[in-house]
Write a protein that holds these residues in place. Structure first.
Motif, PDB file in Angstrom:
ATOM      1  N   HIS A  74       0.963  -1.237   0.116  1.00  0.00           N
ATOM      2  CA  HIS A  74      -0.121  -0.053   0.101  1.00  0.00           C
ATOM      3  C   HIS A  74       0.710   1.300   0.048  1.00  0.00           C
ATOM      4  O   HIS A  74       1.586   1.583   1.080  1.00  0.00           O
ATOM      5  N   GLN A  77       0.462   3.979   2.980  1.00  0.00           N
ATOM      6  CA  GLN A  77       0.599   3.501   4.577  1.00  0.00           C
ATOM      7  C   GLN A  77       1.748   3.573   4.947  1.00  0.00           C
ATOM      8  O   GLN A  77       2.018   2.895   6.020  1.00  0.00           O
ATOM      9  N   LEU A  88      -7.155  -6.412  12.381  1.00  0.00           N
ATOM     10  CA  LEU A  88      -7.560  -6.083  11.300  1.00  0.00           C
ATOM     11  C   LEU A  88      -8.558  -4.905  11.086  1.00  0.00           C
ATOM     12  O   LEU A  88      -8.008  -3.539  10.844  1.00  0.00           O
ATOM     13  N   TRP A  91      -7.537  -1.861  13.186  1.00  0.00           N
ATOM     14  CA  TRP A  91      -6.225  -1.186  12.695  1.00  0.00           C
ATOM     15  C   TRP A  91      -6.662  -0.395  11.425  1.00  0.00           C
ATOM     16  O   TRP A  91      -5.954   0.809  11.298  1.00  0.00           O
ATOM     17  N   LEU A  92      -7.649  -0.907  10.634  1.00  0.00           N
ATOM     18  CA  LEU A  92      -8.115   0.123   9.643  1.00  0.00           C
ATOM     19  C   LEU A  92      -8.811   1.396  10.067  1.00  0.00           C
ATOM     20  O   LEU A  92      -8.587   2.292   9.404  1.00  0.00           O
ATOM     21  N   THR A  96      -5.566   3.454   9.658  1.00  0.00           N
ATOM     22  CA  THR A  96      -5.168   3.297   8.176  1.00  0.00           C
ATOM     23  C   THR A  96      -6.373   4.338   7.241  1.00  0.00           C
ATOM     24  O   THR A  96      -5.745   5.206   6.650  1.00  0.00           O
ATOM     25  N   ARG A 199     -11.272  -2.693  -2.535  1.00  0.00           N
ATOM     26  CA  ARG A 199     -10.283  -2.943  -1.167  1.00  0.00           C
ATOM     27  C   ARG A 199     -10.482  -4.485  -0.648  1.00  0.00           C
ATOM     28  O   ARG A 199      -9.556  -5.179  -0.735  1.00  0.00           O
ATOM     29  N   PHE A 200     -11.722  -4.609  -0.154  1.00  0.00           N
ATOM     30  CA  PHE A 200     -12.075  -6.063   0.074  1.00  0.00           C
ATOM     31  C   PHE A 200     -13.680  -6.170   0.297  1.00  0.00           C
ATOM     32  O   PHE A 200     -14.319  -5.073   0.279  1.00  0.00           O
ATOM     33  N   HIS A 227      -8.345  -8.202  -1.155  1.00  0.00           N
ATOM     34  CA  HIS A 227      -7.847  -8.929   0.075  1.00  0.00           C
ATOM     35  C   HIS A 227      -8.804 -10.126   0.408  1.00  0.00           C
ATOM     36  O   HIS A 227      -9.940  -9.978  -0.070  1.00  0.00           O
ATOM     37  N   GLU A 230      -8.150 -12.818   5.486  1.00  0.00           N
ATOM     38  CA  GLU A 230      -7.090 -12.443   6.493  1.00  0.00           C
ATOM     39  C   GLU A 230      -7.329 -12.689   7.690  1.00  0.00           C
ATOM     40  O   GLU A 230      -6.441 -13.167   8.593  1.00  0.00           O
ATOM     41  N   HIS A 266      -3.354 -12.208   1.441  1.00  0.00           N
ATOM     42  CA  HIS A 266      -3.465 -12.917   2.857  1.00  0.00           C
ATOM     43  C   HIS A 266      -3.808 -14.474   2.310  1.00  0.00           C
ATOM     44  O   HIS A 266      -2.951 -15.127   2.712  1.00  0.00           O
ATOM     45  N   SER A 291       3.328  -8.902   7.676  1.00  0.00           N
ATOM     46  CA  SER A 291       1.825  -8.440   8.070  1.00  0.00           C
ATOM     47  C   SER A 291       1.086  -9.351   9.036  1.00  0.00           C
ATOM     48  O   SER A 291       0.465  -9.044   9.983  1.00  0.00           O
ATOM     49  N   ILE A 295      -0.238  -7.654  12.350  1.00  0.00           N
ATOM     50  CA  ILE A 295      -1.603  -7.468  12.735  1.00  0.00           C
ATOM     51  C   ILE A 295      -1.955  -8.811  13.440  1.00  0.00           C
ATOM     52  O   ILE A 295      -3.360  -8.628  13.880  1.00  0.00           O
ATOM     53  N   ASP A 317       3.263  -6.107   1.975  1.00  0.00           N
ATOM     54  CA  ASP A 317       2.039  -5.612   2.628  1.00  0.00           C
ATOM     55  C   ASP A 317       2.183  -4.331   3.667  1.00  0.00           C
ATOM     56  O   ASP A 317       1.653  -4.289   4.762  1.00  0.00           O
TER      57      ASP A 317
HETATM   58  N1  GUN Z   1      -8.097  -5.339   4.317  1.00  0.00           N
HETATM   59  C1  GUN Z   1      -8.610  -4.402   3.773  1.00  0.00           C
HETATM   60  N2  GUN Z   1      -7.802  -3.292   3.759  1.00  0.00           N
HETATM   61  C2  GUN Z   1      -6.476  -3.769   4.056  1.00  0.00           C
HETATM   62  C3  GUN Z   1      -5.223  -3.039   4.414  1.00  0.00           C
HETATM   63  O1  GUN Z   1      -5.314  -1.858   4.280  1.00  0.00           O
HETATM   64  N3  GUN Z   1      -4.360  -4.028   4.923  1.00  0.00           N
HETATM   65  C4  GUN Z   1      -4.667  -5.179   5.364  1.00  0.00           C
HETATM   66  N4  GUN Z   1      -3.613  -5.716   5.800  1.00  0.00           N
HETATM   67  N5  GUN Z   1      -5.775  -5.647   5.148  1.00  0.00           N
HETATM   68  C5  GUN Z   1      -6.744  -5.019   4.458  1.00  0.00           C
END
Ligand code: GUN
Ligand code: ZN
Length: 331
Positions: A74, A77, A88, A91-92, A96, A199-200, A227, A230, A266, A291, A295, A317
């Motif tokens: 990223h 980041q 995760l 943390w976002l 993030t 993104r996911f 993603h 994860e 992941h 990562s 995380i 990552d």
């Molecule tokens: N899943 C969705 N966004 C992210 C991200 O920015 N980093 C990680 N590690 N997982 C994510």
């Protein structure tokens, strides 16, 4: 012609799969011939031409090898690395998303892209699959800086139309228009490739994923990156958001996003059936060891993924990962 003398190492096959010396080529003392920025060949020192017009660069005692490929990172980041104490989803939210919000400002995006790419080169990475942010100006800034350095980069506008702070949220129509404009501007230009970048699953509606799938069919040489599997809370959330799907991977399959040009970061908690299905469809996984540990997402089963026939690439990552260095990441 430029000649760089040192120890030259390069790979002829994946040494993780093909054991022994047929996987690599190592020359203790050799010269790399470079013409107009491209490798023209490898010479023995006694084959070096004499006379003028050449540049001789003596790096004996150093190892010369091709640039590393970071399959998931990223660019927005950098300032999130080592943010303390969260899993995760937390943390976002905490670190993030606020940081990525700063990339609405084109001057910040441009400055950050310069720093990020300089850092990749300093660590020997010349090729990467990169997430900038939802802002199309951050993608423009990133590609412009990569093109200037003649780096081989794949990236795309991050798509998020739900479950994120309002300033980072797009919608289906805007995301489609931005993707089309960015594809026209950057895809296939010099060494750049555009990648569709939802993104996911939790941050895209089904309508947005369907739009991404339509673009992926319309432009079959694009990349796709996202993603997958994860973190356990993330997986539970995907089951709630997409109850009609058979599982996390199935959300992407249903929307036409799984194929040989798709990278899934992941993939730690995929079931055996999901691993087999992804391998059959040709999707590839990014293994992000620093990562996954930082995380606290879990350990990726590399041998298990290989047994399932899945293609796997290594990735830093950053900023979930803790180092830009592919060497440290391999360690
Ligand atoms: N899943 C969705 N966004 C992210 C991200 O920015 N980093 C990680 N590690 N997982 C994510
Ligand atoms: Zn990531």
């Amino acid at each position: 012609m430029r000649f760089v003398r040192g120890s030259i190492l390069h790979f002829l096959a994946d040494p993780g799969e093909t054991a022994g010396p047929s996987a690599w080529d190592y020359r203790e003392d050799a010269c790399l011939a470079v013409e107009d920025g491209r490798v023209a060949g490898i010479l023995r020192p006694d084959e070096l031409p004499t006379g003028g017009g050449h540049i001789f660069d003596d790096r004996r005692g150093k190892l010369i090898l091709p640039g590393f490929v970071d399959t998931h990172i990223h660019s927005a980041q950098v300032d999130v690395i080592a943010s303390y104490g969260a899993q995760l989803l937390d943390w976002l939210e905490r670190y993030t998303f606020p940081e990525e919000g700063r990339f609405a400002n084109p001057a910040h995006a441009a400055e950050a892209a310069e720093f990020f790419l300089a850092e990749l080169l300093r660590n020997g990475t010349t090729t990467a699959s990169v997430f900038p942010t939802v802002h199309k100006q951050s993608v423009d800034a990133f590609f412009a800086a990569a093109r200037k350095r003649r780096m081989r980069m794949q990236a795309g506008k991050v798509m998020m139309d739900r479950n994120c702070p309002e300033p980072l949220r797009d919608d289906v129509a805007t995301a489609e228009a931005d993707n089309r404009a960015l594809i026209a501007r950057w895809h296939g230009r010099d060494r750049l490739t555009y990648a569709l970048t939802p993104r996911f699953a939790p941050t895209s509606t089904a309508a947005q994923l369907a739009m991404a799938g339509r673009l992926f069919r319309e432009f079959p040489d694009l990349g796709m990156q996202t993603h997958l599997a994860e973190n356990k809370d993330e997986i539970r959330w995907v089951h709630e958001l997409f109850p009609e799907a058979e599982g996390y991977l199935d959300v992407y399959v249903r929307h036409g996003l799984v194929g040989p040009r798709a990278i899934f970061a992941h993939c730690i908690h995929l079931t055996d059936a999901e691993l087999a299905r992804m391998a059959a469809l040709g999707g590839a996984a990014s293994f992000c060891p620093t990562s996954n540990l930082f995380i606290g997402s879990g350990l990726f089963g590399l041998a298990r993924a290989r047994r399932a026939g899945l293609r796997v690439g290594l990735a830093t990552d950053v900023g979930g990962g803790t180092s830009y260095s592919m060497l440290r990441t391999m360690a």
